[in-house]
Scaffold this motif. Sequence first.
Motif, PDB file in Angstrom:
ATOM      1  N   LEU A  12      -4.725  16.954   7.253  1.00 56.14           N
ATOM      2  CA  LEU A  12      -5.446  18.160   6.312  1.00 56.14           C
ATOM      3  C   LEU A  12      -4.779  17.496   4.880  1.00 56.14           C
ATOM      4  N   ILE A  13      -3.481  17.609   4.599  1.00 52.34           N
ATOM      5  CA  ILE A  13      -2.792  17.432   3.459  1.00 52.34           C
ATOM      6  C   ILE A  13      -2.291  16.086   3.157  1.00 52.34           C
ATOM      7  N   MET A  14      -3.084  15.221   2.846  1.00 51.48           N
ATOM      8  CA  MET A  14      -2.677  13.767   2.549  1.00 51.48           C
ATOM      9  C   MET A  14      -2.322  13.307   1.126  1.00 51.48           C
ATOM     10  N   PHE A  15      -0.829  13.492   0.752  1.00 47.09           N
ATOM     11  CA  PHE A  15      -0.717  13.212  -0.545  1.00 47.09           C
ATOM     12  C   PHE A  15      -0.347  11.614  -0.787  1.00 47.09           C
ATOM     13  N   LYS A  16      -1.106  10.974  -1.733  1.00 50.00           N
ATOM     14  CA  LYS A  16      -0.911   9.703  -1.750  1.00 50.00           C
ATOM     15  C   LYS A  16      -0.010   9.183  -3.101  1.00 50.00           C
ATOM     16  N   ALA A  34      13.693  17.169  -1.951  1.00 51.63           N
ATOM     17  CA  ALA A  34      12.397  17.437  -1.305  1.00 51.63           C
ATOM     18  C   ALA A  34      11.343  16.486  -1.483  1.00 51.63           C
ATOM     19  N   ALA A  35      11.285  15.896  -2.872  1.00 48.30           N
ATOM     20  CA  ALA A  35      10.284  14.908  -3.083  1.00 48.30           C
ATOM     21  C   ALA A  35      10.527  13.760  -2.298  1.00 48.30           C
ATOM     22  N   ILE A  36      11.620  13.260  -2.218  1.00 43.97           N
ATOM     23  CA  ILE A  36      11.822  11.964  -1.295  1.00 43.97           C
ATOM     24  C   ILE A  36      11.530  12.175   0.032  1.00 43.97           C
ATOM     25  N   LYS A  37      11.802  13.367   0.686  1.00 42.02           N
ATOM     26  CA  LYS A  37      11.326  13.620   2.052  1.00 42.02           C
ATOM     27  C   LYS A  37      10.107  13.699   2.242  1.00 42.02           C
ATOM     28  N   ILE A  38       9.077  14.534   1.307  1.00 38.61           N
ATOM     29  CA  ILE A  38       7.788  14.423   1.498  1.00 38.61           C
ATOM     30  C   ILE A  38       7.104  13.312   1.271  1.00 38.61           C
ATOM     31  N   ALA A  39       7.708  12.284   0.236  1.00 33.97           N
ATOM     32  CA  ALA A  39       7.069  11.197   0.151  1.00 33.97           C
ATOM     33  C   ALA A  39       7.301  10.302   1.413  1.00 33.97           C
ATOM     34  N   GLN A  40       8.422  10.289   1.934  1.00 37.87           N
ATOM     35  CA  GLN A  40       8.890   9.407   3.176  1.00 37.87           C
ATOM     36  C   GLN A  40       8.020   9.884   4.296  1.00 37.87           C
ATOM     37  N   THR A  41       7.571  11.213   4.431  1.00 36.32           N
ATOM     38  CA  THR A  41       6.835  11.579   5.534  1.00 36.32           C
ATOM     39  C   THR A  41       5.212  11.092   5.355  1.00 36.32           C
ATOM     40  N   PHE A  42       4.687  11.250   3.915  1.00 35.80           N
ATOM     41  CA  PHE A  42       3.500  10.720   3.973  1.00 35.80           C
ATOM     42  C   PHE A  42       3.299   9.319   3.612  1.00 35.80           C
ATOM     43  N   ASN A  43       4.563   8.624   3.372  1.00 40.08           N
ATOM     44  CA  ASN A  43       4.264   7.265   2.944  1.00 40.08           C
ATOM     45  C   ASN A  43       3.777   6.991   1.793  1.00 40.08           C
ATOM     46  N   THR A  44       4.095   7.652   0.636  1.00 38.09           N
ATOM     47  CA  THR A  44       3.354   7.780  -0.611  1.00 38.09           C
ATOM     48  C   THR A  44       4.301   7.008  -1.607  1.00 38.09           C
ATOM     49  N   THR A  45       3.665   6.658  -2.759  1.00 40.40           N
ATOM     50  CA  THR A  45       4.211   6.283  -4.098  1.00 40.40           C
ATOM     51  C   THR A  45       4.793   7.581  -4.730  1.00 40.40           C
ATOM     52  N   LEU A  46       5.723   7.465  -5.361  1.00 38.97           N
ATOM     53  CA  LEU A  46       6.672   8.389  -5.918  1.00 38.97           C
ATOM     54  C   LEU A  46       6.768   7.929  -7.458  1.00 38.97           C
ATOM     55  N   CYS A  47       6.485   8.942  -8.478  1.00 33.61           N
ATOM     56  CA  CYS A  47       6.866   8.660  -9.694  1.00 33.61           C
ATOM     57  C   CYS A  47       7.959   9.653 -10.107  1.00 33.61           C
ATOM     58  N   TRP A 106      -1.084   9.472 -14.494  1.00 35.98           N
ATOM     59  CA  TRP A 106      -0.600   8.669 -13.216  1.00 35.98           C
ATOM     60  C   TRP A 106      -1.619   8.939 -12.219  1.00 35.98           C
ATOM     61  N   GLY A 107      -2.421   9.992 -12.112  1.00 37.09           N
ATOM     62  CA  GLY A 107      -2.997  10.636 -10.862  1.00 37.09           C
ATOM     63  C   GLY A 107      -2.425  11.174  -9.782  1.00 37.09           C
ATOM     64  N   ALA A 108      -1.576  11.906 -10.301  1.00 45.03           N
ATOM     65  CA  ALA A 108      -0.747  12.733  -9.016  1.00 45.03           C
ATOM     66  C   ALA A 108      -1.448  13.634  -8.319  1.00 45.03           C
ATOM     67  N   ASP A 109      -1.214  13.508  -6.968  1.00 47.22           N
ATOM     68  CA  ASP A 109      -1.923  14.430  -5.889  1.00 47.22           C
ATOM     69  C   ASP A 109      -0.824  15.728  -5.977  1.00 47.22           C
TER      70      ASP A 109
END
Length: 148
Positions: A12-16, A34-47, A106-109
Amino acid sequence: MATQIQHYYCKLIMFKKIYIAIDESDFSKQALTAAIKIAQTFNTTLCIGHCISEETQSSLEEGHTVLENAKSQIENLGVETKLLLADTQYGLSGISDAIATSATEWGADLLIVGTSNRKGLDRFFTGSVAEELVKKVDCSIMLVRSHN
């Protein structure tokens, strides 16, 4: 059952693209975790964004050090860093403007920021960058409260 719910929620909530604004505070470090954990969960790009108030050599070096220290905590993710110049003549609004503009461009979700849990007169007189950001960005925002 819990795994099915978690999988459904993740669909439902896919952050890229996740943007985290940091400084050198403890609550900012908790937000980065927290950001690192979420980014790892969703396999996203982090800025990772960090604001400085002036373009002096020492401010630039300090800012780059903060960003590199944060980046060193992250493995197996695409990571970008941005050193932002905040117009401090406008106080917290200058900082929140710099972060909001950078995250939007940057186009952050998802934008993640730490918050210090200030209350009462302290919050009334000093305000909150997080509170300002809620008014200025269109993406989802996650506020990470201090555990102190």
